[in-house]
Design an enzyme around this catalytic site. Structure first.
Site, short mmCIF file in Angstrom:
data_model
loop_
_atom_site.label_atom_id
_atom_site.label_comp_id
_atom_site.label_asym_id
_atom_site.label_seq_id
_atom_site.Cartn_x
_atom_site.Cartn_y
_atom_site.Cartn_z
N HIS A 105 2.83 8.69 3.40
CA HIS A 105 3.09 7.74 2.35
C HIS A 105 2.59 8.04 0.91
O HIS A 105 3.18 8.02 -0.27
CB HIS A 105 2.16 6.58 2.53
CG HIS A 105 1.61 5.68 1.64
ND1 HIS A 105 0.88 5.81 0.74
CD2 HIS A 105 2.09 4.46 1.31
CE1 HIS A 105 0.73 4.79 -0.24
NE2 HIS A 105 1.40 3.87 -0.03
N ASN A 106 1.42 8.98 0.63
CA ASN A 106 1.06 9.44 -0.60
C ASN A 106 2.04 10.47 -1.09
O ASN A 106 2.21 10.41 -2.29
CB ASN A 106 -0.44 10.08 -0.52
CG ASN A 106 -1.51 8.97 -0.22
OD1 ASN A 106 -0.99 7.79 -0.07
ND2 ASN A 106 -2.78 9.34 -0.46
N SER A 137 -4.19 1.75 2.31
CA SER A 137 -3.57 2.17 1.13
C SER A 137 -3.75 0.87 0.34
O SER A 137 -3.46 -0.24 0.86
CB SER A 137 -2.24 2.61 1.27
OG SER A 137 -1.41 2.80 0.25
N LYS A 178 -0.23 8.18 6.54
CA LYS A 178 -0.77 7.74 5.15
C LYS A 178 -0.64 9.04 4.37
O LYS A 178 -0.39 8.74 3.06
CB LYS A 178 -2.25 7.41 5.36
CG LYS A 178 -3.14 7.49 4.09
CD LYS A 178 -2.65 6.28 3.21
CE LYS A 178 -3.50 6.03 2.05
NZ LYS A 178 -3.71 6.73 1.27
N GLU A 230 4.61 8.44 -2.45
CA GLU A 230 4.08 7.86 -3.66
C GLU A 230 4.16 8.91 -4.82
O GLU A 230 4.71 8.60 -6.01
CB GLU A 230 2.71 7.38 -3.52
CG GLU A 230 2.00 6.90 -4.64
CD GLU A 230 0.43 6.86 -4.44
OE1 GLU A 230 -0.46 7.11 -5.21
OE2 GLU A 230 0.16 6.31 -3.44
#
Length: 504
Positions: A207-208, A132, A204, A211
């Site tokens: 995380h996105n 990232s 991940k 985001e």
């Protein structure tokens, strides 16, 4: 015969691949690179002739593999899905036992689980690593989230630790090199072993998803300040600049402040006003939302952020609807009395919504942890999010501290710091959402975050009625408040003569 002199190899020289290769070479590792189109490899080598570590390019895949020290470590940075599988299939005949393939793309975590199992069965090792930070992160220090066997991680660890972003161990703030391309001295590396098989790519993905929520929440704050307070983009940019020095200090706040103060050279007006209001997406936010539904974990704020992008894509429909559907007439007395106080209220609404969004993301990871048996360390995950990645923020230091105090924390909302933060700002949060609703400004993530909070803090919800409805039309049974959990009953709701309850 090619001599084995490179510490690691990389396949795929799009921008991310090139930047990560240069980052690795900057840290004095010899790296071999390969691209399906050799002309791209040649151009890349010619543009970077003097890297601290040797940068070697190869036209033939066999020569590329032969150039690597054993156990060979090969990063794949190609399009997720079939392209990744095709590269893996081409590598398998060329590799030896214990060689390691590292998928650094945005792979779906269940694809990573499948690949890791298949390669393990062949005696090879596989790491699915989230990367990232975008192009800049890849070049100067990303957040890296590796999942796979711990043994494979120990082979990769020296390289991943060296090239990852670094943060100050006390403040959690990102550290920068003396100049671009110069490695950062000291600091805590934004990488750690996440867990077995697909754990790295799963984290991940979440995380996105977080985001997506962060970006939409910032957009809602902008929309409120723009439409309710009639502030110009440059003014809002300066407000965001100020917010970025406090609780809302983050990469996304920093770049948003910059975006809002940029002037379009073509129109001499704020550049943001020249950007069409249709947002794209690559699917990771959707994956997060779908997985939350599959797992039965409430993540409404992340889902609403995805839906907001979907709704924005209906540009022509929205333009048509705007001419037909009536505008809102705000009730008397709903005007903002003190502009500065309301700006602070928007700040507080953004912070409270952010806390709830992150609480949902970490709750989802907690459930996946149980589902897949990963043994995730949530404090360590928050730590590696502090630098390099898109959601990097001072706020993450508080999440790390929360899990350091209580590794079994059920929900971030139950941590003393976050409880007090919401207690002190809750009235402003509700005020901002109320004013937005009264004036017709859509706030899907702000309002869904508040509904999540209100639902989570409620000992009793109206789903008792919902479960009775299910039992009425489908005999789905229900539990009783005066019986132990796990005992189910069915009521004969519709019999005209006798209504009985049956324990199942």
């Amino acid at each position: 015969m090619t001599s084995a002199s490179s510490d690691i190899g990389l396949i795929g020289l799009a921008v991310m691949g090139q930047n990560l290769a240069l980052n690795i070479a900057d840290h004095n590792f010899n790296i071999s690179v390969y691209n399906r189109t050799y002309a791209k490899t040649e151009t890349f080598l010619q543009a970077n002739p003097n890297t601290p570590g040797a940068l070697l390019g190869f036209e033939q895949l066999e020569d590329f593999v032969a150039s690597l020290k054993r156990p060979r470590k090969i990063i794949i940075l190609v399009q997720a899905g079939r392209a990744t599988d095709a590269v893996i299939d081409a590598l398998i005949p060329l590799l030896d036992k214990e060689d390691i393939i590292i998928d650094g793309g945005n792979a779906k975590w269940d694809d990573t689980i499948r690949r890791e199992k298949a390669l393990t069965d062949l005696g090879l090792q596989f790491i699915g690593s989230g990367v990232s930070g975008g192009e800049e992160g890849a070049r100067f220090g990303p957040s890296l989230m590796p999942g796979g066997s711990f043994e494979a991680w120990k082979e990769l660890e020296p390289i991943w630790t060296a090239v990852a972003a670094k943060v100050d161990p006390e403040t959690g703030k990102p550290l920068m090199g003396a100049e671009p391309g110069k490695p950062v001295e000291g600091g805590v590396s934004c990488t750690t072993y996440i867990g077995a098989n697909g754990a790295g790519h799963y984290v991940k993905m979440v995380h996105n998803g977080i985001e997506y929520g962060d970006m939409q929440m910032i957009c809602e704050a902008y929309h409120i300040l723009r439409d309710l307070l009639k502030l110009e983009p440059v003014e809002i940019g300066k407000i965001f600049e100020e917010w970025n020095t406090g609780l809302l200090d983050s990469f996304l706040m920093e770049i948003t402040a910059d975006i809002l103060q940029q002037i379009d050279p073509k129109t001499n007006q704020p550049l943001v006003d020249s950007v069409l209001d249709t947002a794209g997406q690559k699917g990771t936010g959707k994956w997060t939302s779908v997985n939350a539904l599959d797992m039965g974990v409430p993540a409404p704020t992340i889902a609403e952020a995805v839906f907001a992008r979907c709704l924005s894509a209906l540009k022509e429909e929205r333009v048509h609807a705007s001419k037909i559907l009536s505008s809102v007439s705000a009730p008397a007395g709903s005007a903002i009395e003190d502009k500065e106080d309301f700006i602070q209220a928007v700040h507080d609404a953004l912070y409270c919504s952010k806390i709830c969004s992150y609480a949902q993301g970490f709750q989802l990871m907690r459930e996946a942890n149980k589902e897949y048996g990963w043994d995730l360390n949530f404090g360590a995950i928050a730590e590696i999010f502090r630098g390099g990645c898109i959601i990097r923020a001072a706020f993450l230091q508080k999440i790390t501290e929360a899990f350091d105090k209580n590794s079994g924390l059920e929900n971030l909302l139950l941590d003393d710091y976050f409880k007090q933060a919401i207690d002190s700002a809750e009235s402003n949060w509700r005020l901002v959402i109320s004013q937005s609703v009264l004036t017709g400004i859509p706030v899907p993530t702000f309002s869904s975050a508040l509904s999540y909070y209100d639902s989570y803090r409620s000992a009793v919800l109206p789903q008792n009625l919902l479960q009775a409805q299910r039992d009425y039309f489908g005999a789905h049974t229900y539990e009783r408040v005066d019986s132990p959990r796990g005992e189910f009953f069915h009521f004969d709701w519709s019999s005209p003569t006798v209504r009985t309850e049956i324990k199942s």
